[in-house]
Scaffold this active site. Structure first.
Site, PDB file in Angstrom:
ATOM      1  N   GLY A 124     -11.235   0.672  14.141  1.00 14.86           N
ATOM      2  CA  GLY A 124     -12.037   0.444  12.888  1.00 14.86           C
ATOM      3  C   GLY A 124     -13.068  -0.844  13.141  1.00 14.86           C
ATOM      4  O   GLY A 124     -14.134  -0.932  12.364  1.00 14.86           O
TER       5      GLY A 124
ATOM      6  N   ASP B 273     -11.385  -5.263  11.623  1.00 21.85           N
ATOM      7  CA  ASP B 273     -12.284  -4.992  10.391  1.00 21.85           C
ATOM      8  C   ASP B 273     -11.579  -5.583   9.060  1.00 21.85           C
ATOM      9  O   ASP B 273     -12.215  -6.080   8.307  1.00 21.85           O
ATOM     10  CB  ASP B 273     -12.207  -3.357  10.412  1.00 21.85           C
ATOM     11  CG  ASP B 273     -10.786  -2.808  10.683  1.00 21.85           C
ATOM     12  OD1 ASP B 273      -9.881  -3.614  10.502  1.00 21.85           O
ATOM     13  OD2 ASP B 273     -10.816  -1.472  10.513  1.00 21.85           O
TER      14      ASP B 273
ATOM     15  N   ASP C  70      -4.897  -6.839   6.191  1.00 21.58           N
ATOM     16  CA  ASP C  70      -4.188  -6.379   4.908  1.00 21.58           C
ATOM     17  C   ASP C  70      -2.911  -7.151   4.782  1.00 21.58           C
ATOM     18  O   ASP C  70      -2.862  -8.125   4.158  1.00 21.58           O
ATOM     19  CB  ASP C  70      -3.937  -4.708   5.235  1.00 21.58           C
ATOM     20  CG  ASP C  70      -3.410  -4.119   3.909  1.00 21.58           C
ATOM     21  OD1 ASP C  70      -2.736  -4.710   3.126  1.00 21.58           O
ATOM     22  OD2 ASP C  70      -3.546  -2.860   4.201  1.00 21.58           O
TER      23      ASP C  70
ATOM     24  N   LYS D 119      -7.895  -8.839   2.775  1.00 21.01           N
ATOM     25  CA  LYS D 119      -7.511  -8.189   1.450  1.00 21.01           C
ATOM     26  C   LYS D 119      -6.374  -9.241   0.627  1.00 21.01           C
ATOM     27  O   LYS D 119      -5.133  -9.298   1.316  1.00 21.01           O
ATOM     28  CB  LYS D 119      -6.613  -6.874   1.611  1.00 21.01           C
ATOM     29  CG  LYS D 119      -6.531  -6.086   0.538  1.00 21.01           C
ATOM     30  CD  LYS D 119      -5.849  -4.490   0.770  1.00 21.01           C
ATOM     31  CE  LYS D 119      -6.770  -3.615   1.274  1.00 21.01           C
ATOM     32  NZ  LYS D 119      -6.395  -2.142   1.543  1.00 21.01           N
TER      33      LYS D 119
ATOM     34  N   PHE E  12      -7.940   0.288  -1.263  1.00 19.00           N
ATOM     35  CA  PHE E  12      -8.272   1.073  -0.250  1.00 19.00           C
ATOM     36  C   PHE E  12      -9.939   1.392   0.225  1.00 19.00           C
ATOM     37  O   PHE E  12     -10.282   1.975  -0.612  1.00 19.00           O
ATOM     38  CB  PHE E  12      -7.572   2.383   0.032  1.00 19.00           C
ATOM     39  CG  PHE E  12      -7.328   2.859   1.423  1.00 19.00           C
ATOM     40  CD1 PHE E  12      -6.399   2.480   2.203  1.00 19.00           C
ATOM     41  CD2 PHE E  12      -8.187   3.697   1.845  1.00 19.00           C
ATOM     42  CE1 PHE E  12      -6.312   2.982   3.476  1.00 19.00           C
ATOM     43  CE2 PHE E  12      -8.100   4.186   3.378  1.00 19.00           C
ATOM     44  CZ  PHE E  12      -7.140   3.674   4.111  1.00 19.00           C
ATOM     45  N   VAL E  13     -10.364   0.823   1.169  1.00 21.02           N
ATOM     46  CA  VAL E  13     -11.658   0.943   1.649  1.00 21.02           C
ATOM     47  C   VAL E  13     -11.935   1.604   2.835  1.00 21.02           C
ATOM     48  O   VAL E  13     -11.192   1.722   3.736  1.00 21.02           O
ATOM     49  CB  VAL E  13     -12.418  -0.543   1.564  1.00 21.02           C
ATOM     50  CG1 VAL E  13     -12.392  -1.131   0.383  1.00 21.02           C
ATOM     51  CG2 VAL E  13     -11.691  -1.386   2.671  1.00 21.02           C
TER      52      VAL E  13
ATOM     53  N   ARG F   5     -15.878   6.581   8.658  1.00 18.88           N
ATOM     54  CA  ARG F   5     -16.307   5.617   9.491  1.00 18.88           C
ATOM     55  C   ARG F   5     -17.818   5.295   9.529  1.00 18.88           C
ATOM     56  O   ARG F   5     -18.037   4.211   9.828  1.00 18.88           O
ATOM     57  CB  ARG F   5     -15.760   5.738  10.844  1.00 18.88           C
ATOM     58  CG  ARG F   5     -14.293   5.503  10.995  1.00 18.88           C
ATOM     59  CD  ARG F   5     -13.897   5.732  12.372  1.00 18.88           C
ATOM     60  NE  ARG F   5     -12.538   5.806  12.809  1.00 18.88           N
ATOM     61  CZ  ARG F   5     -11.500   4.992  12.785  1.00 18.88           C
ATOM     62  NH1 ARG F   5     -11.505   3.765  12.037  1.00 18.88           N
ATOM     63  NH2 ARG F   5     -10.217   5.186  12.966  1.00 18.88           N
TER      64      ARG F   5
END
Length: 174
Positions: A43, A99, A102, A130, A151-152, A164
């Site tokens: 990511g 990236d 979470d 997040k 959710f991104v 991506r």
């Protein structure tokens, strides 16, 4: 799940934030170069590439691959190292480039792991944080954007290896 619901961050917003973060990193590590950037695959590879080009001090970089998601949209909580570093980090200043934060479980594990290897310092740079999902209080020294619990995808982030390559960050439909 699978269709884009809305654009959360535009390409221009991301580019501006990357330049801002790079300027702060350049200033903070000016007397501690070279700085080792550790990109978390897959990511963070686009973020790391853009960030590295904007940092104005000598840098080195390497990559790690960790997994706590699989093909799910929720973390399993179990961290596995899929690819380890190729370089020795003892005595080096390390900046983990991630990236998204979470739950914080993966980064907490990784920060402890790298510190135990004898790094001079281990800090975190995350494009996205997040809020409200964190299970571990993880100190992110360089934070790009605080985002809601959605959710991104895009700009390196994926869902089942898709999206991506989007130059912006988007929310997927539920």
């Amino acid at each position: 799940m699978g269709e884009i619901e809305e654009t959360l961050l535009t390409e221009e917003q991301i580019r501006s934030k990357v330049c801002e973060l790079a300027a702060r990193i350049t200033e903070d590590y000016a007397d501690r170069a070279p700085l080792l950037l550790v990109g978390i695959l897959k990511g963070a590879f686009i973020f790391l590439a853009d960030l590295a080009r904007e940092i104005g001090i000598p840098i080195e970089f390497d990559f790690m691959a960790l997994s706590s998601y699989g093909s799910s949209t929720k973390t399993s909580g179990v961290v596995r190292i899929m690819k380890d570093l190729d370089v020795e980090i003892k005595g080096k200043h390390v900046l983990i480039v991630e990236d998204i934060v979470d739950t914080g479980l993966t980064l907490s594990y990784l920060q402890r792991n790298l510190a135990a290897r004898g790094a001079a310092s281990v800090e975190i740079c995350a494009l996205l944080n997040k809020r409200g999902r964190d299970k571990v209080d993880i100190p992110v020294k360089y934070e790009g954007f605080s985002i809601p619990n959605v959710f991104v995808v895009g700009y390196g982030l994926d869902h089942a290896e898709r999206y991506r390559n989007l130059p912006y960050i988007a929310v997927l439909e539920k």
